[in-house]
Design a protein around this motif. Structure first.
Motif, PDB file in Angstrom:
ATOM      1  N   ASN A  26       0.868  -0.926   0.129  1.00  0.00           N
ATOM      2  CA  ASN A  26       0.080   0.076  -0.102  1.00  0.00           C
ATOM      3  C   ASN A  26       0.877   1.147  -0.199  1.00  0.00           C
ATOM      4  O   ASN A  26       1.722   1.229   0.849  1.00  0.00           O
ATOM      5  CB  ASN A  26      -0.988   0.233   1.296  1.00  0.00           C
ATOM      6  N   LYS A  64       1.273   5.511  -0.244  1.00  0.00           N
ATOM      7  CA  LYS A  64       0.668   6.792   0.130  1.00  0.00           C
ATOM      8  C   LYS A  64       1.634   7.682  -0.859  1.00  0.00           C
ATOM      9  O   LYS A  64       2.526   7.989  -0.062  1.00  0.00           O
ATOM     10  CB  LYS A  64       0.293   7.146   1.728  1.00  0.00           C
ATOM     11  N   SER A  68      -2.590   7.036  -4.935  1.00  0.00           N
ATOM     12  CA  SER A  68      -2.209   6.243  -3.589  1.00  0.00           C
ATOM     13  C   SER A  68      -3.167   5.017  -3.686  1.00  0.00           C
ATOM     14  O   SER A  68      -4.013   4.970  -4.078  1.00  0.00           O
ATOM     15  CB  SER A  68      -2.328   7.026  -2.414  1.00  0.00           C
ATOM     16  N   GLY A  69      -2.659   4.007  -2.763  1.00  0.00           N
ATOM     17  CA  GLY A  69      -3.551   2.842  -3.072  1.00  0.00           C
ATOM     18  C   GLY A  69      -2.391   1.459  -2.945  1.00  0.00           C
ATOM     19  O   GLY A  69      -1.198   1.587  -2.734  1.00  0.00           O
ATOM     20  N   LYS A  70      -3.179   0.363  -3.261  1.00  0.00           N
ATOM     21  CA  LYS A  70      -2.355  -0.758  -3.399  1.00  0.00           C
ATOM     22  C   LYS A  70      -1.829  -1.181  -4.705  1.00  0.00           C
ATOM     23  O   LYS A  70      -2.378  -0.956  -5.959  1.00  0.00           O
ATOM     24  CB  LYS A  70      -3.419  -2.223  -3.123  1.00  0.00           C
ATOM     25  N   ARG A  72      -0.657  -1.429 -10.868  1.00  0.00           N
ATOM     26  CA  ARG A  72      -1.860  -1.878 -10.561  1.00  0.00           C
ATOM     27  C   ARG A  72      -2.841  -1.635 -11.878  1.00  0.00           C
ATOM     28  O   ARG A  72      -2.633  -0.933 -12.679  1.00  0.00           O
ATOM     29  CB  ARG A  72      -2.486  -1.014  -9.351  1.00  0.00           C
ATOM     30  N   SER A 103      -7.677   3.684  -6.956  1.00  0.00           N
ATOM     31  CA  SER A 103      -8.292   3.276  -5.763  1.00  0.00           C
ATOM     32  C   SER A 103      -9.425   3.919  -5.407  1.00  0.00           C
ATOM     33  O   SER A 103     -10.054   3.681  -4.222  1.00  0.00           O
ATOM     34  CB  SER A 103      -7.079   3.658  -4.649  1.00  0.00           C
TER      35      SER A 103
END
Length: 96
Positions: free
Chosen positions: A32, A34, A61-63, A86, A90
């Motif tokens: 994760n 940020k 931001s995110g996974k 990704r 998100s």
């Protein structure tokens, strides 16, 4: 066809990062992130004064999936260079 579609969409968002060394950062792991907003330093400080939670970019931001990791030792310091990807955002951009 379905496998190819998943492969193509995985590159929606990708970054190359140099992080402090961590043997747990390996391909296949999800982390994760940020990420801070990219903006003028004075404007950023004004933003922080109003609402510190706005310091992070909600879209970036995110996974993320680690797709490669190179561990290196230089001058007594340990770093891990990771590529992350990704396949989506998100947050729901339709509700903005």
């Amino acid at each position: 066809g379905i496998t190819q579609a998943y492969h193509e969409i995985l590159g929606t968002t990708q970054h190359e990062l140099i992080l402090h060394g961590d043997m747990g950062l390996n391909p296949g792991r999800v982390i994760n992130l940020k990420l801070q907003r990219a903006m003028d330093p004075q404007s950023f400080q004004d933003l922080l004064d109003k609402n510190p939670r706005d310091a992070f970019d909600e879209h970036l931001s995110g996974k993320y999936l680690i797709t490669s990791a190179i561990h290196s030792f230089e001058d007594g310091k340990y770093y891990t260079n990771v590529n992350v990807k990704r396949d989506s955002f998100s947050i729901d951009i339709d509700n903005i």
